[in-house]
Write a protein that holds these residues in place. Structure first.
Motif, PDB file in Angstrom:
ATOM      1  N   PRO A   1      67.631  58.108  93.068  1.00 26.33           N
ATOM      2  CA  PRO A   1      66.787  56.907  92.997  1.00 26.33           C
ATOM      3  C   PRO A   1      65.787  56.951  91.849  1.00 26.33           C
ATOM      4  CG  PRO A   1      66.871  57.746  95.246  1.00 26.33           C
ATOM      5  CD  PRO A   1      67.551  58.752  94.377  1.00 26.33           C
ATOM      6  N   GLN A   2      65.303  58.149  91.495  1.00 27.78           N
ATOM      7  CA  GLN A   2      64.362  58.272  90.393  1.00 27.78           C
ATOM      8  C   GLN A   2      65.013  57.850  89.074  1.00 27.78           C
ATOM      9  OE1 GLN A   2      64.916  60.742  92.619  1.00 27.78           O
ATOM     10  NE2 GLN A   2      62.970  60.841  93.696  1.00 27.78           N
ATOM     11  N   PHE A   3      66.262  58.226  88.869  1.00 30.43           N
ATOM     12  CA  PHE A   3      66.975  57.831  87.648  1.00 30.43           C
ATOM     13  C   PHE A   3      67.167  56.318  87.602  1.00 30.43           C
ATOM     14  CE2 PHE A   3      70.993  56.839  85.506  1.00 30.43           C
ATOM     15  CZ  PHE A   3      70.702  57.308  84.230  1.00 30.43           C
ATOM     16  N   ILE A   4      67.524  55.742  88.747  1.00 28.10           N
ATOM     17  CA  ILE A   4      67.740  54.292  88.801  1.00 28.10           C
ATOM     18  C   ILE A   4      66.439  53.554  88.514  1.00 28.10           C
ATOM     19  CG2 ILE A   4      68.446  52.377  90.281  1.00 28.10           C
ATOM     20  CD1 ILE A   4      70.216  54.471  91.758  1.00 28.10           C
ATOM     21  N   MET A   5      65.337  54.030  89.088  1.00 25.29           N
ATOM     22  CA  MET A   5      64.045  53.394  88.826  1.00 25.29           C
ATOM     23  C   MET A   5      63.665  53.523  87.353  1.00 25.29           C
ATOM     24  SD  MET A   5      63.280  51.918  91.551  1.00 25.29           S
ATOM     25  CE  MET A   5      61.669  51.344  91.118  1.00 25.29           C
ATOM     26  N   TRP A   6      63.964  54.660  86.753  1.00 21.35           N
ATOM     27  CA  TRP A   6      63.691  54.856  85.337  1.00 21.35           C
ATOM     28  C   TRP A   6      64.493  53.868  84.497  1.00 21.35           C
ATOM     29  CZ3 TRP A   6      66.710  56.920  81.248  1.00 21.35           C
ATOM     30  CH2 TRP A   6      65.986  57.186  80.084  1.00 21.35           C
ATOM     31  N   VAL A   7      65.765  53.671  84.831  1.00 22.49           N
ATOM     32  CA  VAL A   7      66.606  52.722  84.104  1.00 22.49           C
ATOM     33  C   VAL A   7      66.089  51.294  84.285  1.00 22.49           C
ATOM     34  CG1 VAL A   7      68.920  51.705  84.009  1.00 22.49           C
ATOM     35  CG2 VAL A   7      68.653  54.178  84.141  1.00 22.49           C
ATOM     36  N   ILE A   8      65.643  50.974  85.488  1.00 21.74           N
ATOM     37  CA  ILE A   8      65.120  49.637  85.748  1.00 21.74           C
ATOM     38  C   ILE A   8      63.854  49.388  84.932  1.00 21.74           C
ATOM     39  CG2 ILE A   8      64.003  48.214  87.516  1.00 21.74           C
ATOM     40  CD1 ILE A   8      65.982  49.435  89.533  1.00 21.74           C
ATOM     41  N   MET A   9      63.034  50.418  84.758  1.00 19.25           N
ATOM     42  CA  MET A   9      61.761  50.263  84.064  1.00 19.25           C
ATOM     43  C   MET A   9      61.902  50.231  82.546  1.00 19.25           C
ATOM     44  SD  MET A   9      59.445  49.897  86.201  1.00 19.25           S
ATOM     45  CE  MET A   9      59.279  50.027  87.951  1.00 19.25           C
ATOM     46  N   ILE A  10      63.027  50.638  81.984  1.00 22.04           N
ATOM     47  CA  ILE A  10      63.186  50.677  80.526  1.00 22.04           C
ATOM     48  C   ILE A  10      62.927  49.317  79.879  1.00 22.04           C
ATOM     49  CG2 ILE A  10      64.885  50.940  78.665  1.00 22.04           C
ATOM     50  CD1 ILE A  10      65.961  53.346  80.107  1.00 22.04           C
ATOM     51  N   PRO A  11      63.538  48.223  80.355  1.00 25.36           N
ATOM     52  CA  PRO A  11      63.281  46.955  79.678  1.00 25.36           C
ATOM     53  C   PRO A  11      61.871  46.411  79.876  1.00 25.36           C
ATOM     54  CG  PRO A  11      65.065  46.728  81.281  1.00 25.36           C
ATOM     55  CD  PRO A  11      64.524  48.098  81.388  1.00 25.36           C
ATOM     56  N   GLN A  12      61.193  46.886  80.897  1.00 26.10           N
ATOM     57  CA  GLN A  12      59.848  46.399  81.181  1.00 26.10           C
ATOM     58  C   GLN A  12      58.834  47.264  80.438  1.00 26.10           C
ATOM     59  OE1 GLN A  12      59.495  46.502  85.406  1.00 26.10           O
ATOM     60  NE2 GLN A  12      61.196  45.111  85.726  1.00 26.10           N
ATOM     61  N   LYS A  13      57.665  46.758  80.326  1.00 22.37           N
ATOM     62  CA  LYS A  13      56.610  47.545  79.704  1.00 22.37           C
ATOM     63  C   LYS A  13      56.216  48.682  80.639  1.00 22.37           C
ATOM     64  CE  LYS A  13      54.703  43.803  77.012  1.00 22.37           C
ATOM     65  NZ  LYS A  13      53.547  42.976  76.734  1.00 22.37           N
ATOM     66  N   PHE A  14      55.790  49.762  80.059  1.00 24.64           N
ATOM     67  CA  PHE A  14      55.372  50.917  80.838  1.00 24.64           C
ATOM     68  C   PHE A  14      54.093  50.583  81.592  1.00 24.64           C
ATOM     69  CE2 PHE A  14      55.210  55.246  81.991  1.00 24.64           C
ATOM     70  CZ  PHE A  14      53.882  55.603  82.006  1.00 24.64           C
ATOM     71  N   ILE A  15      54.188  50.623  82.907  1.00 21.63           N
ATOM     72  CA  ILE A  15      53.029  50.373  83.756  1.00 21.63           C
ATOM     73  C   ILE A  15      52.814  51.615  84.607  1.00 21.63           C
ATOM     74  CG2 ILE A  15      52.057  48.908  85.556  1.00 21.63           C
ATOM     75  CD1 ILE A  15      53.927  46.677  84.513  1.00 21.63           C
TER      76      ILE A  15
ATOM     77  N   SER B   1      51.063  52.414  87.090  1.00 24.02           N
ATOM     78  CA  SER B   1      50.997  52.295  88.548  1.00 24.02           C
ATOM     79  C   SER B   1      52.387  52.267  89.165  1.00 24.02           C
ATOM     80  CB  SER B   1      50.235  51.038  88.942  1.00 24.02           C
ATOM     81  OG  SER B   1      50.921  49.878  88.504  1.00 24.02           O
ATOM     82  N   GLN B   2      53.399  51.824  88.404  1.00 27.03           N
ATOM     83  CA  GLN B   2      54.758  51.788  88.938  1.00 27.03           C
ATOM     84  C   GLN B   2      55.420  53.161  88.912  1.00 27.03           C
ATOM     85  OE1 GLN B   2      56.754  48.818  86.626  1.00 27.03           O
ATOM     86  NE2 GLN B   2      55.844  47.134  87.766  1.00 27.03           N
ATOM     87  N   TRP B   3      54.843  54.095  88.185  1.00 28.92           N
ATOM     88  CA  TRP B   3      55.454  55.419  88.064  1.00 28.92           C
ATOM     89  C   TRP B   3      54.786  56.444  88.958  1.00 28.92           C
ATOM     90  CZ3 TRP B   3      59.735  56.583  85.264  1.00 28.92           C
ATOM     91  CH2 TRP B   3      60.214  55.581  84.437  1.00 28.92           C
ATOM     92  N   GLN B   4      53.855  56.012  89.788  1.00 32.77           N
ATOM     93  CA  GLN B   4      53.143  56.962  90.621  1.00 32.77           C
ATOM     94  C   GLN B   4      54.080  57.539  91.672  1.00 32.77           C
ATOM     95  OE1 GLN B   4      49.763  55.040  92.262  1.00 32.77           O
ATOM     96  NE2 GLN B   4      48.637  54.991  90.352  1.00 32.77           N
ATOM     97  N   GLN B   5      54.251  58.827  91.617  1.00 32.73           N
ATOM     98  CA  GLN B   5      55.015  59.546  92.621  1.00 32.73           C
ATOM     99  C   GLN B   5      54.286  60.842  92.904  1.00 32.73           C
ATOM    100  OE1 GLN B   5      59.094  60.237  91.883  1.00 32.73           O
ATOM    101  NE2 GLN B   5      59.627  58.090  91.926  1.00 32.73           N
TER     102      GLN B   5
END
Length: 195
Positions: free
Chosen positions: A139-153, A155-159
């Motif tokens: 799931p971490q890889f999928i979330m990383w791929v999803i976040m690529i087109p978006q700007k780095f935020i 708060s969305q990367w908090q784990q």
């Protein structure tokens, strides 16, 4: 089958795949000159490869009911018995569908590559496939791929790294004991001790 049993089986298989991705590269890189240690290492790797091959098939079979029910609820035409051909559709965000469909399909594809003997006999390809099995369906890889087109935020990367490390540790323990139990059941552990 009960939903909690299915969830438990899927979790064990996910731990098997993640543990394989962590432990097999480490074991593959261990060098030893003792004949018994070499045989034990090769037997462990071979048993793990067999478990992962079959585990990939079982995992996709356990995921099929969820995948099918989600597919049917996303707008497929379902006759509700009224004869009107009305469809029932639930709209899911594409990210949810990616998180649902991608891991089981990727696990199946990667685990079935281990049927090719040249891929698991050669150390480099075994290590690469093992790491792919650890990283690509996560799931971490999928979330990383999803976040690529978006700007780095941020708060969305908090784990919480403690939870991730604990999960990886548990995955390794489950994998190790699962393979040892398979070796004992199949009698290969006994043959190894006799020689």
């Amino acid at each position: 089958m009960d939903v909690s049993i299915l969830t438990l089986l899927k979790t064990i298989l996910q731990s098997l795949f993640a543990g394989f991705g962590i432990i097999i590269p480490i074991i593959s890189l261990i060098k030893t000159s003792k004949l018994n240690a070499i045989r034990a290492k090769e037997l462990f790797i071979l048993q793990a490869v067999h478990a992962v091959r079959i585990g990939g098939i079982i995992y996709i079979l356990l995921c099929l009911p969820d995948l099918y029910s989600t597919y049917m609820s996303t707008g497929a035409n379902v006759d509700l018995g009224s004869g009107t051909g009305a469809s029932v559709g639930v709209s899911y965000p594409e990210h949810y569908l990616l998180l649902l469909y991608y891991p089981p399909i990727m696990c199946l594809l990667l685990t079935q590559l281990f049927w090719i003997k040249k891929l698991y006999i050669k150390k480099f390809s075994l290590i690469v496939l093992s790491l792919f099995l650890l990283i690509l369906p996560s799931p971490q890889f999928i979330m990383w791929v999803i976040m690529i087109p978006q700007k780095f935020i941020p708060s969305q990367w908090q784990q919480q790294p403690g939870n991730t490390l604990l999960r990886l540790w548990l995955d390794m323990v489950v994998f190790f004991f699962f393979i040892i139990i398979l070796m004992v059941i199949s009698g290969k552990f006994k043959n190894l001790r006799e020689n």
